[in-house]
Design a protein around this motif. Structure first.
Motif, PDB file in Angstrom:
ATOM      1  N   VAL A   1      -1.901   0.499   0.425  1.00 22.62           N
ATOM      2  CA  VAL A   1      -3.308   0.274   0.760  1.00 22.62           C
ATOM      3  C   VAL A   1      -3.470  -0.119   2.228  1.00 22.62           C
ATOM      4  O   VAL A   1      -4.448   0.250   2.878  1.00 22.62           O
ATOM      5  CB  VAL A   1      -3.908  -0.817  -0.155  1.00 22.62           C
ATOM      6  CG1 VAL A   1      -5.310  -1.192   0.290  1.00 22.62           C
ATOM      7  CG2 VAL A   1      -3.918  -0.343  -1.596  1.00 22.62           C
ATOM      8  N   ASP A   2      -2.485  -0.850   2.759  1.00 25.47           N
ATOM      9  CA  ASP A   2      -2.564  -1.320   4.147  1.00 25.47           C
ATOM     10  C   ASP A   2      -2.524  -0.174   5.149  1.00 25.47           C
ATOM     11  O   ASP A   2      -2.864  -0.353   6.322  1.00 25.47           O
ATOM     12  CB  ASP A   2      -1.421  -2.291   4.444  1.00 25.47           C
ATOM     13  CG  ASP A   2      -0.073  -1.742   4.000  1.00 25.47           C
ATOM     14  OD1 ASP A   2       0.671  -1.222   4.847  1.00 25.47           O
ATOM     15  OD2 ASP A   2       0.225  -1.827   2.795  1.00 25.47           O
ATOM     16  N   LYS A   3      -2.121   1.011   4.709  1.00 32.65           N
ATOM     17  CA  LYS A   3      -2.048   2.170   5.601  1.00 32.65           C
ATOM     18  C   LYS A   3      -3.309   3.029   5.540  1.00 32.65           C
ATOM     19  O   LYS A   3      -3.377   4.088   6.173  1.00 32.65           O
ATOM     20  CB  LYS A   3      -0.826   3.021   5.247  1.00 32.65           C
ATOM     21  CG  LYS A   3       0.501   2.279   5.415  1.00 32.65           C
ATOM     22  CD  LYS A   3       1.685   3.176   5.116  1.00 32.65           C
ATOM     23  CE  LYS A   3       3.005   2.427   5.214  1.00 32.65           C
ATOM     24  NZ  LYS A   3       3.267   1.928   6.586  1.00 32.65           N
ATOM     25  N   VAL A   4      -4.308   2.569   4.789  1.00 26.34           N
ATOM     26  CA  VAL A   4      -5.564   3.311   4.650  1.00 26.34           C
ATOM     27  C   VAL A   4      -6.715   2.481   5.221  1.00 26.34           C
ATOM     28  O   VAL A   4      -6.822   1.283   4.940  1.00 26.34           O
ATOM     29  CB  VAL A   4      -5.845   3.628   3.162  1.00 26.34           C
ATOM     30  CG1 VAL A   4      -7.186   4.346   2.999  1.00 26.34           C
ATOM     31  CG2 VAL A   4      -4.718   4.480   2.577  1.00 26.34           C
ATOM     32  N   LYS A   5      -7.557   3.099   6.026  1.00 26.67           N
ATOM     33  CA  LYS A   5      -8.703   2.405   6.603  1.00 26.67           C
ATOM     34  C   LYS A   5      -9.657   1.962   5.501  1.00 26.67           C
ATOM     35  O   LYS A   5      -9.829   2.657   4.499  1.00 26.67           O
ATOM     36  CB  LYS A   5      -9.442   3.320   7.579  1.00 26.67           C
ATOM     37  CG  LYS A   5      -8.641   3.692   8.809  1.00 26.67           C
ATOM     38  CD  LYS A   5      -9.450   4.598   9.730  1.00 26.67           C
ATOM     39  CE  LYS A   5      -8.657   4.978  10.975  1.00 26.67           C
ATOM     40  NZ  LYS A   5      -9.424   5.885  11.861  1.00 26.67           N
ATOM     41  N   ASN A   6     -10.284   0.800   5.700  1.00 21.51           N
ATOM     42  CA  ASN A   6     -11.212   0.283   4.695  1.00 21.51           C
ATOM     43  C   ASN A   6     -12.304   1.282   4.351  1.00 21.51           C
ATOM     44  O   ASN A   6     -12.732   1.379   3.201  1.00 21.51           O
ATOM     45  CB  ASN A   6     -11.840  -1.029   5.179  1.00 21.51           C
ATOM     46  CG  ASN A   6     -10.841  -2.180   5.185  1.00 21.51           C
ATOM     47  OD1 ASN A   6      -9.861  -2.158   4.431  1.00 21.51           O
ATOM     48  ND2 ASN A   6     -11.084  -3.178   6.010  1.00 21.51           N
ATOM     49  N   SER A   7     -12.728   2.026   5.343  1.00 26.02           N
ATOM     50  CA  SER A   7     -13.806   2.994   5.131  1.00 26.02           C
ATOM     51  C   SER A   7     -13.368   4.164   4.242  1.00 26.02           C
ATOM     52  O   SER A   7     -14.208   4.907   3.726  1.00 26.02           O
ATOM     53  CB  SER A   7     -14.298   3.544   6.476  1.00 26.02           C
ATOM     54  OG  SER A   7     -13.232   4.170   7.189  1.00 26.02           O
TER      55      SER A   7
ATOM     56  N   SER B   1       2.098  -4.167  -0.285  1.00 28.33           N
ATOM     57  CA  SER B   1       3.232  -5.078  -0.187  1.00 28.33           C
ATOM     58  C   SER B   1       3.138  -5.939   1.073  1.00 28.33           C
ATOM     59  O   SER B   1       3.812  -6.959   1.185  1.00 28.33           O
ATOM     60  CB  SER B   1       4.548  -4.293  -0.168  1.00 28.33           C
ATOM     61  OG  SER B   1       4.588  -3.411   0.943  1.00 28.33           O
ATOM     62  N   ILE B   2       2.286  -5.533   2.005  1.00 27.50           N
ATOM     63  CA  ILE B   2       2.111  -6.285   3.254  1.00 27.50           C
ATOM     64  C   ILE B   2       1.145  -7.448   3.066  1.00 27.50           C
ATOM     65  O   ILE B   2       1.484  -8.607   3.324  1.00 27.50           O
ATOM     66  CB  ILE B   2       1.595  -5.361   4.382  1.00 27.50           C
ATOM     67  CG1 ILE B   2       2.537  -4.163   4.575  1.00 27.50           C
ATOM     68  CG2 ILE B   2       1.433  -6.157   5.688  1.00 27.50           C
ATOM     69  CD1 ILE B   2       3.929  -4.527   4.987  1.00 27.50           C
ATOM     70  N   SER B   3      -0.069  -7.144   2.599  1.00 25.35           N
ATOM     71  CA  SER B   3      -1.090  -8.175   2.427  1.00 25.35           C
ATOM     72  C   SER B   3      -1.001  -8.862   1.071  1.00 25.35           C
ATOM     73  O   SER B   3      -1.661  -9.870   0.835  1.00 25.35           O
ATOM     74  CB  SER B   3      -2.486  -7.566   2.567  1.00 25.35           C
ATOM     75  OG  SER B   3      -2.761  -6.685   1.491  1.00 25.35           O
ATOM     76  N   LYS B   4      -0.186  -8.307   0.172  1.00 26.04           N
ATOM     77  CA  LYS B   4      -0.033  -8.800  -1.202  1.00 26.04           C
ATOM     78  C   LYS B   4      -1.270  -8.533  -2.051  1.00 26.04           C
ATOM     79  O   LYS B   4      -1.407  -9.093  -3.145  1.00 26.04           O
ATOM     80  CB  LYS B   4       0.312 -10.300  -1.220  1.00 26.04           C
ATOM     81  CG  LYS B   4       1.515 -10.686  -0.355  1.00 26.04           C
ATOM     82  CD  LYS B   4       2.787  -9.981  -0.808  1.00 26.04           C
ATOM     83  CE  LYS B   4       4.035 -10.514  -0.117  1.00 26.04           C
ATOM     84  NZ  LYS B   4       4.122 -10.136   1.292  1.00 26.04           N
ATOM     85  N   GLN B   5      -2.155  -7.680  -1.591  1.00 25.97           N
ATOM     86  CA  GLN B   5      -3.311  -7.306  -2.384  1.00 25.97           C
ATOM     87  C   GLN B   5      -2.859  -6.648  -3.690  1.00 25.97           C
ATOM     88  O   GLN B   5      -1.968  -5.810  -3.699  1.00 25.97           O
ATOM     89  CB  GLN B   5      -4.197  -6.314  -1.622  1.00 25.97           C
ATOM     90  CG  GLN B   5      -5.403  -5.815  -2.410  1.00 25.97           C
ATOM     91  CD  GLN B   5      -6.235  -4.808  -1.634  1.00 25.97           C
ATOM     92  OE1 GLN B   5      -6.090  -4.688  -0.406  1.00 25.97           O
ATOM     93  NE2 GLN B   5      -7.111  -4.089  -2.309  1.00 25.97           N
ATOM     94  N   GLY B   6      -3.474  -7.064  -4.778  1.00 27.50           N
ATOM     95  CA  GLY B   6      -3.200  -6.449  -6.068  1.00 27.50           C
ATOM     96  C   GLY B   6      -2.179  -7.171  -6.924  1.00 27.50           C
ATOM     97  O   GLY B   6      -2.069  -6.894  -8.121  1.00 27.50           O
ATOM     98  N   ILE B   7      -1.439  -8.127  -6.349  1.00 27.75           N
ATOM     99  CA  ILE B   7      -0.399  -8.811  -7.122  1.00 27.75           C
ATOM    100  C   ILE B   7      -1.003  -9.531  -8.328  1.00 27.75           C
ATOM    101  O   ILE B   7      -0.500  -9.432  -9.449  1.00 27.75           O
ATOM    102  CB  ILE B   7       0.377  -9.811  -6.247  1.00 27.75           C
ATOM    103  CG1 ILE B   7       1.292  -9.069  -5.269  1.00 27.75           C
ATOM    104  CG2 ILE B   7       1.231 -10.737  -7.120  1.00 27.75           C
ATOM    105  CD1 ILE B   7       2.122  -9.990  -4.405  1.00 27.75           C
ATOM    106  N   ASP B   8      -2.098 -10.266  -8.120  1.00 28.65           N
ATOM    107  CA  ASP B   8      -2.702 -11.028  -9.206  1.00 28.65           C
ATOM    108  C   ASP B   8      -3.149 -10.116 -10.345  1.00 28.65           C
ATOM    109  O   ASP B   8      -3.012 -10.469 -11.521  1.00 28.65           O
ATOM    110  CB  ASP B   8      -3.893 -11.843  -8.691  1.00 28.65           C
ATOM    111  CG  ASP B   8      -3.463 -13.001  -7.809  1.00 28.65           C
ATOM    112  OD1 ASP B   8      -2.280 -13.388  -7.870  1.00 28.65           O
ATOM    113  OD2 ASP B   8      -4.309 -13.517  -7.050  1.00 28.65           O
ATOM    114  N   LEU B   9      -3.668  -8.945 -10.012  1.00 29.31           N
ATOM    115  CA  LEU B   9      -4.104  -8.004 -11.045  1.00 29.31           C
ATOM    116  C   LEU B   9      -2.916  -7.451 -11.831  1.00 29.31           C
ATOM    117  O   LEU B   9      -2.982  -7.296 -13.052  1.00 29.31           O
ATOM    118  CB  LEU B   9      -4.895  -6.854 -10.409  1.00 29.31           C
ATOM    119  CG  LEU B   9      -6.310  -7.182  -9.948  1.00 29.31           C
ATOM    120  CD1 LEU B   9      -6.920  -6.002  -9.193  1.00 29.31           C
ATOM    121  CD2 LEU B   9      -7.188  -7.542 -11.149  1.00 29.31           C
TER     122      LEU B   9
END
Length: 204
Positions: A146-152, A178-186
């Motif tokens: 996800v970190d490699k994709v622009k928010n837009s 894996s960089i921002s840890k987004q999605g781990i909680d889900l």
């Protein structure tokens, strides 16, 4: 299971007789060879050395079993698919091994299918989803990198994945980095729910 506090390699297997024989719940992880599956596993387990991150995709050639939180469950890492340099003989061996596991493994609670958010799913990804659906397995979709994709572009890319897989636009898909840890909680939430249920339901 709020977090994964203990994760340890248990064994590798090619045939059923090599699998652990007990009733501990298992979760299987599948995806293309370059989707970042090893990095995903290392991240959610908070263990950078758990699953081998190879510079050469396609290196994993067996089912690798990992014990999680002192046997509350196990993770099963499947060989990555779609790597051209793997011989046809190896591809057949992989297919036979995976087919045996998915058809007969009573411990299996759910399969996490990892997809690269940057690209539309490949034919191999489509085939894998259809294969899992054929066996009526519970499936969780994970979009990596996800970190490699622009928010837009996030919403657009997510819709592209679902439409390519011929899934409803409201099908759940976890965006993971894996960089921002987004999605781990889900991911942890899905694991906790599935460990505590006997229900088999294909989420897709």
């Amino acid at each position: 299971m709020e977090r994964i506090k203990q994760a340890q390699f248990l064994t590798s297997a090619i045939k059923e007789e090599q699998w652990p024989h007990d009733e501990i719940p298992e979760f299987c992880f599948v995806g293309r060879s370059n989707v970042g599956k090893s990095t995903f596993l290392n991240t959610i387990c908070n263990n950078g050395k758990l699953a081998r991150v190879s510079q050469t995709p396609g290196k994993t050639q067996m089912l690798n079993f990992f014990t999680i939180n002192n046997n509350i469950c196990r993770f099963v890492d499947v060989p990555g698919y779609g790597f051209a340099k793997v011989s046809n003989e190896k591809k057949i061996q992989f297919a036979t091994m995976i087919d045996e596991y998915f058809q007969s493994r009573k411990n299996l609670k759910a399969v996490f299918l990892l997809l690269d958010l940057r690209h539309a799913p490949s034919k191999d990804d489509i085939d894998m989803l259809e294969y899992l659906q054929h066996y009526h397995l519970k499936i969780h979709l994970i979009a990596t990198k996800v970190d490699k994709v622009k928010n837009s572009q996030l919403v657009k890319n997510k819709k592209l994945i679902l439409s390519t897989l011929k899934l409803s636009t409201n099908t759940p898909i976890i965006l993971f980095s894996s960089i921002s840890k987004q999605g781990i909680d889900l991911v942890i939430s899905k694991l906790a729910d599935d460990v505590n249920t006997d229900e088999v339901e294909v989420e897709t």
